[in-house]
Design an enzyme around this catalytic site. Structure first.
Site, PDB file in Angstrom:
ATOM      1  N   PHE A 122      18.580 -13.418   4.445  1.00 56.45           N
ATOM      2  CA  PHE A 122      17.941 -14.376   3.553  1.00 56.45           C
ATOM      3  C   PHE A 122      17.778 -15.668   4.342  1.00 56.45           C
ATOM      4  O   PHE A 122      18.738 -16.420   4.483  1.00 56.45           O
ATOM      5  CB  PHE A 122      18.843 -14.581   2.332  1.00 56.45           C
ATOM      6  CG  PHE A 122      18.174 -15.197   1.142  1.00 56.45           C
ATOM      7  CD1 PHE A 122      16.961 -15.850   1.237  1.00 56.45           C
ATOM      8  CD2 PHE A 122      18.766 -15.109  -0.107  1.00 56.45           C
ATOM      9  CE1 PHE A 122      16.361 -16.397   0.127  1.00 56.45           C
ATOM     10  CE2 PHE A 122      18.176 -15.660  -1.229  1.00 56.45           C
ATOM     11  CZ  PHE A 122      16.972 -16.305  -1.108  1.00 56.45           C
ATOM     12  N   GLN A 236      13.601 -29.828  -1.911  1.00 54.07           N
ATOM     13  CA  GLN A 236      12.998 -28.746  -1.136  1.00 54.07           C
ATOM     14  C   GLN A 236      11.677 -28.314  -1.771  1.00 54.07           C
ATOM     15  O   GLN A 236      11.635 -27.976  -2.953  1.00 54.07           O
ATOM     16  CB  GLN A 236      13.952 -27.556  -1.098  1.00 54.07           C
ATOM     17  CG  GLN A 236      13.478 -26.436  -0.213  1.00 54.07           C
ATOM     18  CD  GLN A 236      14.559 -25.384  -0.024  1.00 54.07           C
ATOM     19  OE1 GLN A 236      15.012 -24.775  -0.987  1.00 54.07           O
ATOM     20  NE2 GLN A 236      14.976 -25.173   1.198  1.00 54.07           N
ATOM     21  N   HIS A 238       8.866 -25.545  -1.744  1.00 55.06           N
ATOM     22  CA  HIS A 238       8.559 -24.189  -1.310  1.00 55.06           C
ATOM     23  C   HIS A 238       7.093 -24.189  -0.885  1.00 55.06           C
ATOM     24  O   HIS A 238       6.255 -24.789  -1.557  1.00 55.06           O
ATOM     25  CB  HIS A 238       8.796 -23.246  -2.488  1.00 55.06           C
ATOM     26  CG  HIS A 238       8.770 -21.806  -2.133  1.00 55.06           C
ATOM     27  ND1 HIS A 238       7.613 -21.154  -1.829  1.00 55.06           N
ATOM     28  CD2 HIS A 238       9.756 -20.894  -2.038  1.00 55.06           C
ATOM     29  CE1 HIS A 238       7.879 -19.889  -1.563  1.00 55.06           C
ATOM     30  NE2 HIS A 238       9.180 -19.707  -1.679  1.00 55.06           N
ATOM     31  N   LEU A 252       6.346 -19.546  -8.258  1.00 57.55           N
ATOM     32  CA  LEU A 252       6.526 -19.155  -6.863  1.00 57.55           C
ATOM     33  C   LEU A 252       5.718 -17.944  -6.445  1.00 57.55           C
ATOM     34  O   LEU A 252       5.623 -16.975  -7.185  1.00 57.55           O
ATOM     35  CB  LEU A 252       7.997 -18.819  -6.604  1.00 57.55           C
ATOM     36  CG  LEU A 252       8.953 -19.959  -6.320  1.00 57.55           C
ATOM     37  CD1 LEU A 252      10.176 -19.425  -5.616  1.00 57.55           C
ATOM     38  CD2 LEU A 252       8.310 -21.047  -5.513  1.00 57.55           C
ATOM     39  N   GLU A 255       8.141 -15.660  -0.543  1.00 56.46           N
ATOM     40  CA  GLU A 255       7.963 -15.719   0.908  1.00 56.46           C
ATOM     41  C   GLU A 255       7.831 -14.316   1.504  1.00 56.46           C
ATOM     42  O   GLU A 255       7.363 -14.157   2.630  1.00 56.46           O
ATOM     43  CB  GLU A 255       9.132 -16.462   1.547  1.00 56.46           C
ATOM     44  CG  GLU A 255       9.135 -17.917   1.134  1.00 56.46           C
ATOM     45  CD  GLU A 255      10.011 -18.771   2.007  1.00 56.46           C
ATOM     46  OE1 GLU A 255       9.525 -19.229   3.040  1.00 56.46           O
ATOM     47  OE2 GLU A 255      11.169 -18.969   1.647  1.00 56.46           O
ATOM     48  N   ARG A 286      10.484 -22.671   6.234  1.00 62.97           N
ATOM     49  CA  ARG A 286       9.936 -23.091   4.945  1.00 62.97           C
ATOM     50  C   ARG A 286       9.388 -24.519   5.003  1.00 62.97           C
ATOM     51  O   ARG A 286       8.285 -24.789   4.538  1.00 62.97           O
ATOM     52  CB  ARG A 286      11.073 -23.009   3.913  1.00 62.97           C
ATOM     53  CG  ARG A 286      10.633 -23.067   2.512  1.00 62.97           C
ATOM     54  CD  ARG A 286      11.812 -22.958   1.575  1.00 62.97           C
ATOM     55  NE  ARG A 286      12.161 -21.589   1.255  1.00 62.97           N
ATOM     56  CZ  ARG A 286      13.052 -21.246   0.326  1.00 62.97           C
ATOM     57  NH1 ARG A 286      13.697 -22.169  -0.344  1.00 62.97           N
ATOM     58  NH2 ARG A 286      13.313 -19.991   0.074  1.00 62.97           N
ATOM     59  N   HIS A 351      10.879 -27.177  -5.531  1.00 63.18           N
ATOM     60  CA  HIS A 351      11.668 -25.967  -5.771  1.00 63.18           C
ATOM     61  C   HIS A 351      13.148 -26.235  -6.024  1.00 63.18           C
ATOM     62  O   HIS A 351      13.764 -25.583  -6.853  1.00 63.18           O
ATOM     63  CB  HIS A 351      11.501 -25.053  -4.559  1.00 63.18           C
ATOM     64  CG  HIS A 351      12.164 -23.719  -4.687  1.00 63.18           C
ATOM     65  ND1 HIS A 351      12.014 -22.934  -5.811  1.00 63.18           N
ATOM     66  CD2 HIS A 351      12.954 -23.032  -3.838  1.00 63.18           C
ATOM     67  CE1 HIS A 351      12.705 -21.821  -5.645  1.00 63.18           C
ATOM     68  NE2 HIS A 351      13.295 -21.855  -4.467  1.00 63.18           N
ATOM     69  N   ARG A 386      18.239 -26.576   1.946  1.00 59.91           N
ATOM     70  CA  ARG A 386      19.150 -25.586   1.365  1.00 59.91           C
ATOM     71  C   ARG A 386      18.930 -24.228   2.011  1.00 59.91           C
ATOM     72  O   ARG A 386      17.801 -23.771   2.161  1.00 59.91           O
ATOM     73  CB  ARG A 386      18.892 -25.466  -0.130  1.00 59.91           C
ATOM     74  CG  ARG A 386      19.664 -24.359  -0.813  1.00 59.91           C
ATOM     75  CD  ARG A 386      19.350 -24.313  -2.282  1.00 59.91           C
ATOM     76  NE  ARG A 386      18.029 -23.815  -2.550  1.00 59.91           N
ATOM     77  CZ  ARG A 386      17.769 -22.578  -2.999  1.00 59.91           C
ATOM     78  NH1 ARG A 386      18.752 -21.733  -3.215  1.00 59.91           N
ATOM     79  NH2 ARG A 386      16.539 -22.189  -3.227  1.00 59.91           N
TER      80      ARG A 386
END
Ligand SMILES: Cc1cc2nc3c(=O)[nH]c(=O)nc-3n(C[C@H](O)[C@H](O)[C@H](O)COP(=O)(O)OP(=O)(O)OC[C@H]3O[C@@H](n4cnc5c(N)ncnc54)[C@H](O)[C@@H]3O)c2cc1C
Length: 579
Positions: A122, A236, A238, A252, A255, A286, A351, A386
């Site tokens: 991840f 953050q 996205h 979203l 990704e 990102r 995000h 993050r």
């Protein structure tokens, strides 16, 4: 309309029924403490249910060489020097136990044939350490925690909006709010309060949160009670959120689309990542992809609707259907678009709030005695970026810790202070809100805040833009005096939106003022007028609503062993993209 005011006494009040609040409530009940947990939406539908990709813990089920120290090192490294090492170490050390607990309570995470918990990559994790339940990890965790809380007899008040924390002489003694259905006022009297009311990403036009979530309530409640906020500018974005239809803007686009070979193009058909990261192209990090998308759109090379194109039409239809089924369905359902035939239109979407309420690194106590903050509304773990999968782990690990802390605080209290004036003032605040008469409606003002934040404090920031944004926030603030709030048979939603707007205005101001102070570019925070990191600003910025100058809080040094593990070459994120 004179509405009833109900009083409820509980040892500990938990505000928020997402993963963090639920885990705190469970800990309290397990310790035999009387607890009431309130949320402004139903407990089975808190924001946590949106979490998809997974939850991290160095269990080593797939990669036995993984350790909690490496998890801590990966987290610190991703944070661009702004995470608190104590918070990070606690998270990494305790996450494995937290996962086992969830499994004991019935959470069904994916397993291997031999029964081991499956773990996957991840983002920038060195090893596979993310546990998951398909694409529905948040929902599975939420379901597990609600079930456990119900078994233990946690008291719940769903659909309850908290408008104020009640404080006397720097010590919390409860909270004030109202019932969203019938407007009944609620006074909660408590020895301790756990604030787990989420972040502030809904104050941007495009956000991966739903409409009334993450409106900055936690920040407002805490700041007005006397807490400092910290690093509010660190948000953050996205890189890929839907841009149409309007009601789905920000949702979203995983990704994994880029992970499976999706290509980004501008309106002229140019594969623009060649200019931003020619080696990794769409598989860049990102923050870099978000910046690239934003730059293309701002430079006028985006689509008419203001996005860039994300294309999978060159991939086999069967591959798209089997590897990206959720995305295929999402676009059919929301936009009536077949992504195997036509490209998606996307733009960066707000995000995750890395900043929020200042807390002690180990206990998550705030500046107000008896008040704890946890989950997305708390700060310390993520710094300026993050690491995917860490926030669910944070909710579970620190949820347990604040439950323990609040239980101890309550047990040690000799007498609960109260203040009738504070209770009366909270009631009067609602009265004066309901008495407003004018021509402005709440929803357009909320939208105006989102426009200001998007146009002046989005992915890319400048001094002029930020200063102009503050001026516009002042105008919106003035317009609130001419708002009209309508409550009717359908309930008190309009009043809730008015308080959401209050939260958003405070969070927006804190974010812009902090962004002005951070005259550097670091992680998610890009100042094109200060494009480099400034070592003197390797500090956390703390903010108070009284307009005083922000304070610089030095970041503690990590232990030498973990610092050493955090070094080394940048990780390749190919095959590791999720949310
Ligand atoms: C699309 C998406 C995917 C994600 N995927 C992942 C992932 O794979 N892994 C990961 O680790 N993280 C992920 N995240 C982030 C993660 O889901 C959140 O950070 C986390 O769930 C936050 O939990 P929380 O308990 O702090 O707050 P929330 O779940 O946001 O809960 C907040 C609670 O506070 C209540 N509340 C708020 N204001 C008030 C008020 N004024 N009065 C009363 N109640 C109030 C709300 O009703 C709610 O119950 C994802 C986020 C999104 C949006």
């Amino acid at each position: 309309m004179q509405l009833e005011e109900q009083r409820r006494a509980t040892s500990v009040l938990v505000i928020g029924t997402g993963a963090a609040g639920l885990r705190a409530a469970i800990e309290l009940r397990q310790r035999g403490v009387d607890v009431t947990c309130v949320g402004k939406r139903r407990r089975d539908d808190a924001h946590t249910v949106l979490a998809a990709g997974g939850i991290n813990a160095a269990l080593g089920t797939m990669d036995p060489e993984d350790t909690w120290e490496q998890h801590a090192a990966d987290t610190l490294r991703e944070a661009y020097g702004l995470a608190d090492p104590t918070t990070v170490e606690i998270l990494a050390r305790e996450a494995p136990h937290a996962i086992h607990e969830l499994v004991d309570w019935g959470a069904t995470f994916q397993t291997e044939e031999d029964g081991r918990l499956s773990q996957r990559f991840f983002g920038a994790h060195r090893y596979r350490r993310t546990c998951f339940a398909g694409d529905y990890t948040g929902r599975e965790i939420q379901r597990t925690l609600v079930r456990r809380a119900n078994q233990l007899g946690v008291g719940f008040d769903d659909d309850t909006y908290i408008t104020r924390l009640l404080v006397r002489d720097g010590r919390v003694f409860g909270a004030y709010g109202f019932d969203l259905e019938d407007g009944t006022r609620r006074v909660y009297l408590a020895d301790a309060v756990v604030l787990a009311a989420g972040g502030h990403t809904r104050i941007w036009r495009r956000s991966s949160s739903r409409r009334d979530e993450n409106t900055g309530d936690a920040m407002r409640l805490a700041a007005l009670a006397g807490c400092r906020l910290r690093d509010m500018e660190l948000v953050q974005f996205h890189p890929t959120g839907m841009i149409w239809p309007e009601e789905a803007a920000g949702t979203l686009v995983t990704e994994a689309v880029r992970g499976e070979g999706g290509i980004l193009r501008n309106a002229a058909g140019e594969r623009f990542m060649e200019r931003y990261d020619p080696e990794r192209m769409e598989l860049s990090t990102r923050d870099r992809v978000a910046l690239a998308n934003d730059t293309e759109i701002k430079a006028g090379r985006g689509t008419e609707r203001g996005g860039v194109l994300l294309d999978v039409t060159h991939l086999e239809r069967e591959l798209v259907l089997s590897r990206l089924p959720r995305m295929y369905r999402q676009f059919v359902d929301l936009a009536m678009l077949d992504i195997t035939q036509q490209p998606m239109e996307v733009a960066p979407t707000a995000h995750y709030s890395m900043g929020g309420v200042w807390v002690d690194a180990a206990t998550h106590a705030t500046d107000v005695e008896g008040l704890y903050a946890v989950g997305e509304c708390a700060t310390g773990l993520h710094g300026a970026n993050r690491l995917g999968g860490n926030s669910l782990a944070e909710c579970i690990v620190f949820g347990r810790i604040v439950g323990e802390q609040a239980a101890q605080w309550s047990a040690a209290l000799d007498a609960q202070v109260r203040d009738r004036r504070a209770i009366a003032a909270a009631g009067e605040e609602i009265d004066s809100m309901l008495a407003l008469r004018g021509e402005a409606f709440v929803r357009p003002l909320q939208r105006a805040v989102r426009d200001v934040m998007t146009d002046h404090c989005g992915v890319v920031r400048t001094e002029n833009g930020l200063a102009a944004g503050l001026g516009k926030l002042d105008e919106i603030r003035s317009a609130t005096s001419t708002m009209e709030i309508r409550t009717d048979i359908a309930g008190f939603d309009d009043l809730a939106h008015a308080f959401d707007l209050e939260g958003s205005l405070l969070a927006a101001r804190a974010t812009i003022e902090s962004a002005r102070q951070r005259r550097e570019s670091r992680g998610c925070h890009t100042r094109i007028d200060f494009p480099r990191q400034d070592e003197r600003l390797r500090v956390n910025l703390t903010w108070r609503p009284d307009g005083s100058v922000l304070e610089h809080e030095p970041v503690r040094a990590a232990s030498a062993a973990i610092d050493a593990l955090a070094g080394g070459p940048e990780l390749d994120v190919a095959g590791r993209l999720l949310e």
